[in-house]
Design a protein around this motif. Structure first.
Motif, PDB file in Angstrom:
ATOM      1  N   ALA A 190       0.834  -1.210   0.000  1.00  0.00           N
ATOM      2  CA  ALA A 190       0.000   0.000   0.000  1.00  0.00           C
ATOM      3  C   ALA A 190       0.865   1.256   0.000  1.00  0.00           C
ATOM      4  CB  ALA A 190      -0.896  -0.013   1.237  1.00  0.00           C
ATOM      5  N   GLY A 191       0.254   2.364  -0.410  1.00  0.00           N
ATOM      6  CA  GLY A 191       0.896   3.670  -0.230  1.00  0.00           C
ATOM      7  C   GLY A 191       1.865   4.084  -1.311  1.00  0.00           C
ATOM      8  N   ALA A 192       1.634   3.620  -2.565  1.00  0.00           N
ATOM      9  CA  ALA A 192       2.480   4.098  -3.666  1.00  0.00           C
ATOM     10  C   ALA A 192       2.313   5.612  -3.766  1.00  0.00           C
ATOM     11  CB  ALA A 192       2.058   3.427  -4.963  1.00  0.00           C
ATOM     12  N   PRO A 193       3.273   6.395  -4.244  1.00  0.00           N
ATOM     13  CA  PRO A 193       4.573   5.926  -4.719  1.00  0.00           C
ATOM     14  C   PRO A 193       5.654   5.842  -3.634  1.00  0.00           C
ATOM     15  CG  PRO A 193       4.367   8.267  -5.190  1.00  0.00           C
ATOM     16  CD  PRO A 193       3.098   7.844  -4.492  1.00  0.00           C
ATOM     17  N   ASP A 194       5.374   6.327  -2.390  1.00  0.00           N
ATOM     18  CA  ASP A 194       6.514   6.293  -1.451  1.00  0.00           C
ATOM     19  C   ASP A 194       6.519   5.045  -0.566  1.00  0.00           C
ATOM     20  OD1 ASP A 194       4.459   6.983   0.186  1.00  0.00           O
ATOM     21  OD2 ASP A 194       5.501   8.633   1.196  1.00  0.00           O
ATOM     22  N   PHE A 195       5.430   4.277  -0.564  1.00  0.00           N
ATOM     23  CA  PHE A 195       5.381   3.029   0.216  1.00  0.00           C
ATOM     24  C   PHE A 195       5.939   3.265   1.627  1.00  0.00           C
ATOM     25  CE2 PHE A 195       5.696   1.846  -4.278  1.00  0.00           C
ATOM     26  CZ  PHE A 195       4.605   1.014  -4.424  1.00  0.00           C
ATOM     27  N   ARG A 196       5.434   4.303   2.242  1.00  0.00           N
ATOM     28  CA  ARG A 196       5.965   4.770   3.526  1.00  0.00           C
ATOM     29  C   ARG A 196       6.055   3.653   4.570  1.00  0.00           C
ATOM     30  NH1 ARG A 196       5.519   9.854   6.113  1.00  0.00           N
ATOM     31  NH2 ARG A 196       6.742   9.605   8.012  1.00  0.00           N
ATOM     32  N   ARG A 197       4.918   2.930   4.705  1.00  0.00           N
ATOM     33  CA  ARG A 197       4.855   1.878   5.730  1.00  0.00           C
ATOM     34  C   ARG A 197       5.972   0.851   5.503  1.00  0.00           C
ATOM     35  NH1 ARG A 197       1.179  -0.628   9.127  1.00  0.00           N
ATOM     36  NH2 ARG A 197       0.950  -2.851   8.712  1.00  0.00           N
TER      37      ARG A 197
END
Ligand code: PMP
Length: 440
Positions: A190-197
């Motif tokens: 989840a969380g494209a584009p930085d895929f923080r998690r």
């Protein structure tokens, strides 16, 4: 008229006798395969020792991208073998031409290469380069990764087997989770584009496992042996940025993903990746043993003369094969065929998964498609036995497929890139019958 024909259950009489002899003398330790003894193959069509004819979705484990026994490749290897078989580190004309041709076929920043013999060796060479270039020790890789079976390469792999069976692996490699869109309980995709998690977690993994800054990271564009697992779009690009920001070298293992397999010549093209090191194998010789590592000149500059070699690396026959394979890619529309027919195959296989209780996931790019079998689509429990049945039933109906995956429940669809629309139709019809046969 059908291309394939299989008379009687497998193995046939000659095949049965040969398999017995084989296992009397060579250790029976290879993976699960349909009981077929190959005699010859051309393009996408395989004939066994009993005269049965099959279509091939294995490419001999993603090797024969130009088709089995492409006449131009066979002729080039034969011709070179009449002149000189090997001369170790000395120059030969074929090696020089192969180096020039390979570098010209690569994205421009990868302006230097070195020839070796296997993919595992290329992995080991990449590890040495990452360590020498940075002066650092540790390398990050991924759970589920496969980079080869030699000790160092296996140490950078992340499949369960080697860790349990052989004890401690090479020190200095740590592994992080690989985002798998089909099985993603932690939400890493989840969380494209930085895929923080995901990347916050990665920082924790690194902090908790490393003695100092990492030398580099090695990653497959899609995880091959783990079951053709494609990370979410943009994740590789983010990983490259993450590595660069930490002064690490970014190594992309294109041993099986290159040479048109994913519908682009190089898998790195999909996201415009600019790896510091690329490992290349399998299709580079399309059946003739050869591998390579490629990098910008300044990366190789960290090595002194005599630091890298391989007894058979760059031999004239292998080098002639490298050139012949590139000729074939220049002359035939293999990359476009992979993209075009791969899309057709994926669509039909996805439609099949809608009708099947057991075909849980169909994913891929170009002509590398994974079929993941589960006993229940809700729980996603891996269906290893059903997968073996698919392999045997498919062979009995004239289609050769291999299986793999972390749970042994993924059938690999990876035909030679020369596959024709008629061969696509016939092979898909066989797979459709086999998969629907599981419902009975
Ligand atoms: N890297 C990857 C991604 C591979 O798929 C493989 C082989 N399956 C290797 C490395 C190792 O190659 P080899 O078997 O030629 O040593």
């Amino acid at each position: 008229m059908a291309i394939t024909h299989v008379h009687g259950p497998l193995p046939g009489p000659r095949g049965r006798a040969l398999l017995e002899t084989w296992h009397t003398y060579e250790a029976d330790v290879t993976g699960f395969q349909a009981p077929v003894v190959w005699e010859s193959a051309r393009g996408c069509v395989v004939t066994d020792v009993d005269g049965n004819v099959y279509l091939d979705w294995t490419s001999g484990v993603l090797v024969a991208n130009v088709g089995h026994c492409h006449p131009h490749l066979v002729q080039a290897a034969q011709q070179a073998s009449t002149q000189l078989l090997n001369n170790y580190e000395c120059a030969n004309v074929q090696r020089i031409e192969a180096a020039q041709r390979l570098v010209r076929a690569l994205p421009p920043h990868l302006d230097t290469c070195f020839f070796l013999t296997t993919g595992s060796e290329a992995t080991e060479a990449a590890a040495r380069l990452m360590r020498r270039r940075t002066g650092r020790q540790e390398i990050l890789s991924f759970i589920g990764a496969f980079h080869g079976r030699t000790y160092g390469a296996a140490g950078m792999g992340g499949l369960a087997g080697p860790k349990k069976l052989y004890g401690a692996s090479l020190p200095g490699s740590i592994r992080a989770p690989f985002p798998n869109p089909y099985r993603d309980p932690e939400g890493w995709c989840a969380g494209a584009p930085d895929f923080r998690r995901y990347f916050d977690h990665l920082d924790l993994v690194v902090e908790g496992n490393c003695s100092g800054p990492l030398a580099g990271v090695i990653v497959e564009p899609y995880q091959g042996a783990a079951g053709f697992i494609f990370p979410p779009a943009g994740w590789l690009k983010r990983l490259q940025e993450w590595a660069r920001a930490r002064g690490m070298l970014f190594t992309l293992d294109e041993v099986q993903a290159s040479y048109g397999r994913t519908g682009r010549m190089w898998a790195m093209e999909h996201e415009g990746l600019t790896p510091d090191i690329v490992t290349i194998g399998k299709a580079i010789g399309s059946g003739v043993p050869v591998s390579a590592v490629a990098a910008p000149r300044d990366v190789f500059a960290c090595l002194q003369k005599g630091e890298m070699s391989s007894t058979l690396g760059g031999n004239p026959v292998a080098s002639a094969a490298v050139c012949a394979v590139l000729d074939i890619f220049e002359r035939e529309d293999l990359v476009a065929n992979s993209a075009r027919l791969g899309a057709v195959m994926k669509e039909r296989l996805q439609a099949l998964s809608q009708r099947s209780r057991y075909l849980g996931d169909v994913r891929g790019l170009g002509l590398v498609i994974g079929l993941e079998f589960v006993t229940d689509k809700g729980t996603k429990e891996p269906a290893k036995e059903l997968t073996r049945r698919v392999i045997v039933d498919a062979a009995n109906q004239g289609l050769l497929v291999g299986s793999l995956g972390m749970y042994g429940n993924v059938v690999r669809v990876a035909p030679p890139l020369v596959i024709t629309p008629a061969e696509v139709d016939e092979s898909l019809a066989i797979m459709e019958r086999v998969v629907m046969g599981l419902e009975d």
